[in-house]
Design a protein around this motif. Structure first.
Motif, mmCIF file in Angstrom:
data_model
loop_
_atom_site.group_PDB
_atom_site.id
_atom_site.type_symbol
_atom_site.label_atom_id
_atom_site.label_comp_id
_atom_site.label_asym_id
_atom_site.label_seq_id
_atom_site.Cartn_x
_atom_site.Cartn_y
_atom_site.Cartn_z
ATOM 1 N N ALA A 1 0.826 -1.212 0.000
ATOM 2 C CA ALA A 1 0.000 0.000 0.000
ATOM 3 C C ALA A 1 0.861 1.264 0.000
ATOM 4 C CB ALA A 1 -0.937 0.000 1.203
ATOM 5 N N LYS A 2 2.002 1.231 0.670
ATOM 6 C CA LYS A 2 2.879 2.401 0.671
ATOM 7 C C LYS A 2 3.283 2.790 -0.738
ATOM 8 C CE LYS A 2 5.023 2.301 5.254
ATOM 9 N NZ LYS A 2 6.305 2.248 6.007
ATOM 10 N N VAL A 3 3.623 1.781 -1.530
ATOM 11 C CA VAL A 3 4.051 2.034 -2.907
ATOM 12 C C VAL A 3 2.859 2.418 -3.783
ATOM 13 C CG1 VAL A 3 5.199 1.045 -4.921
ATOM 14 C CG2 VAL A 3 5.950 0.409 -2.624
ATOM 15 N N LEU A 4 1.774 1.633 -3.693
ATOM 16 C CA LEU A 4 0.620 1.870 -4.553
ATOM 17 C C LEU A 4 -0.040 3.211 -4.263
ATOM 18 C CD1 LEU A 4 -1.371 0.956 -6.696
ATOM 19 C CD2 LEU A 4 -2.602 -0.319 -4.925
ATOM 20 N N LEU A 5 -0.222 3.535 -2.992
ATOM 21 C CA LEU A 5 -0.875 4.803 -2.654
ATOM 22 C C LEU A 5 -0.029 5.998 -3.084
ATOM 23 C CD1 LEU A 5 -2.428 4.007 0.836
ATOM 24 C CD2 LEU A 5 -3.643 4.442 -1.313
ATOM 25 N N ALA A 6 1.290 5.847 -3.043
ATOM 26 C CA ALA A 6 2.162 6.925 -3.530
ATOM 27 C C ALA A 6 1.958 7.133 -5.028
ATOM 28 C CB ALA A 6 3.619 6.594 -3.229
ATOM 29 N N GLN A 7 1.841 6.033 -5.774
ATOM 30 C CA GLN A 7 1.607 6.139 -7.215
ATOM 31 C C GLN A 7 0.251 6.768 -7.505
ATOM 32 O OE1 GLN A 7 1.996 2.104 -8.602
ATOM 33 N NE2 GLN A 7 4.217 2.041 -8.330
ATOM 34 N N VAL A 8 -0.774 6.324 -6.780
ATOM 35 C CA VAL A 8 -2.124 6.834 -7.021
ATOM 36 C C VAL A 8 -2.225 8.309 -6.625
ATOM 37 C CG1 VAL A 8 -4.542 6.620 -6.318
ATOM 38 C CG2 VAL A 8 -3.202 4.571 -6.824
ATOM 39 N N ALA A 9 -1.630 8.675 -5.487
ATOM 40 C CA ALA A 9 -1.676 10.070 -5.044
ATOM 41 C C ALA A 9 -0.939 10.982 -6.020
ATOM 42 C CB ALA A 9 -1.076 10.193 -3.642
#
Length: 284
Positions: free
Chosen positions: A176-184
């Protein structure tokens, strides 16, 4: 200009015959949203030999029916040309560009802004086929699945904002740390993301401090028994249910995780083109 006008001059137009084929209403909605090929942007290369509609229908057929690339029906372009199209759109992120344009149009048709302000995050573990190497597969002890895990973020309409495929043993919070950074980074208006109890801990503080995102945990009460629909979390479950209707996604058949992610985007484009066609038909 096969990408826009529906047929290349050196090949006859293909007649739709499968449930996964785009209708004329879908094609009219899709055509203006297709990414412009590199040769039209002056970046070299040659014009497409086959109509983009035939290429899209071929990939939709593969995703919907779960066939092998070499088992492509004869009325589509040759399988190696279809795979080259799929690979080019995967490697140049064109499938995501196409998907995101469709999502923005669907949101606008639903009376929403093109860019979302809230989303939901969750993961889904699926078994991996024998072609998936040991370097990208693992065992999910909670779900008892040997394979890969799809981490997704959706908006409040259940439309995909981002996906990341990892081995099944990767923890939800780490991914989630990686994915949420990409989405944000891709969606600057995103302010709030709902998640289940698996995303508690330092991730909540990390999202607020680093990404300016509020991660709201929707917990299941200890006294609940059996199946209970929880607020907001059912939205992402609806997306997983759709993916399971695409036979290519019932398990992970892709050698590369980037191909697995591309298959998810292709599956969701089918949902959105059909929504747009229904919306246009209702207005007609």
């Amino acid at each position: 200009m096969a990408h826009r006008f529906g047929n290349a001059a050196d090949h006859e137009a293909r007649q739709p015959r499968y449930p996964s084929d785009m209708t004329d209403e879908e094609w009219s909605a899709v055509r203006p949203l297709l990414p412009v090929p590199g040769w039209l942007r002056g970046r070299g290369g040659q014009p497409e030999a086959y109509c983009h509609r035939a290429m899209l229908d071929a990939i939709r057929y593969l995703v919907d029916n779960g066939i092998k690339w070499r088992a492509m029906p004869a009325d589509f372009p040759p399988w190696d040309r279809v795979y080259a199209f799929f690979r080019r759109w995967r490697d140049h992120v064109l499938v995501r560009e196409f998907h995101d344009r469709l999502r923005g149009r669907v949101r606008q048709e639903a009376g929403r802004d093109a860019e979302p302000t809230a989303g939901v995050i969750d993961s889904q573990s699926v078994k991996a086929d024998a072609v998936v190497g040991a370097d990208s597969r693992g065992f999910d002890g909670g779900k008892l699945v040997n394979g890969r895990k799809r981490h997704v973020v959706v908006d409040t309409l259940g439309l995909l904002l981002g996906v990341m495929v990892t081995s099944a043993d990767v923890g939800d919070r780490a991914a989630a740390k990686v994915l949420l950074a990409q989405v944000a980074d891709a969606h600057h208006r995103l302010e709030l993301v709902w998640a289940d109890g698996g995303y508690t801990g330092s991730l909540v503080e990390h999202c607020l401090a680093t990404l300016a995102l509020v991660l709201a945990i929707v917990k299941r009460s200890d006294d609940m028994r059996g199946f209970v629909v929880l607020p907001k979390r059912w939205i992402v479950e609806r997306l997983f249910a759709h993916l399971m209707r695409s036979r290519r996604l019932v398990r992970d058949f892709e050698r590369r995780t980037t191909s697995a992610e591309a298959m998810v985007y292709w599956s969701m484009t089918m949902v959105m083109t059909r929504r747009l066609a229904r919306s246009h038909s209702a207005r007609a």
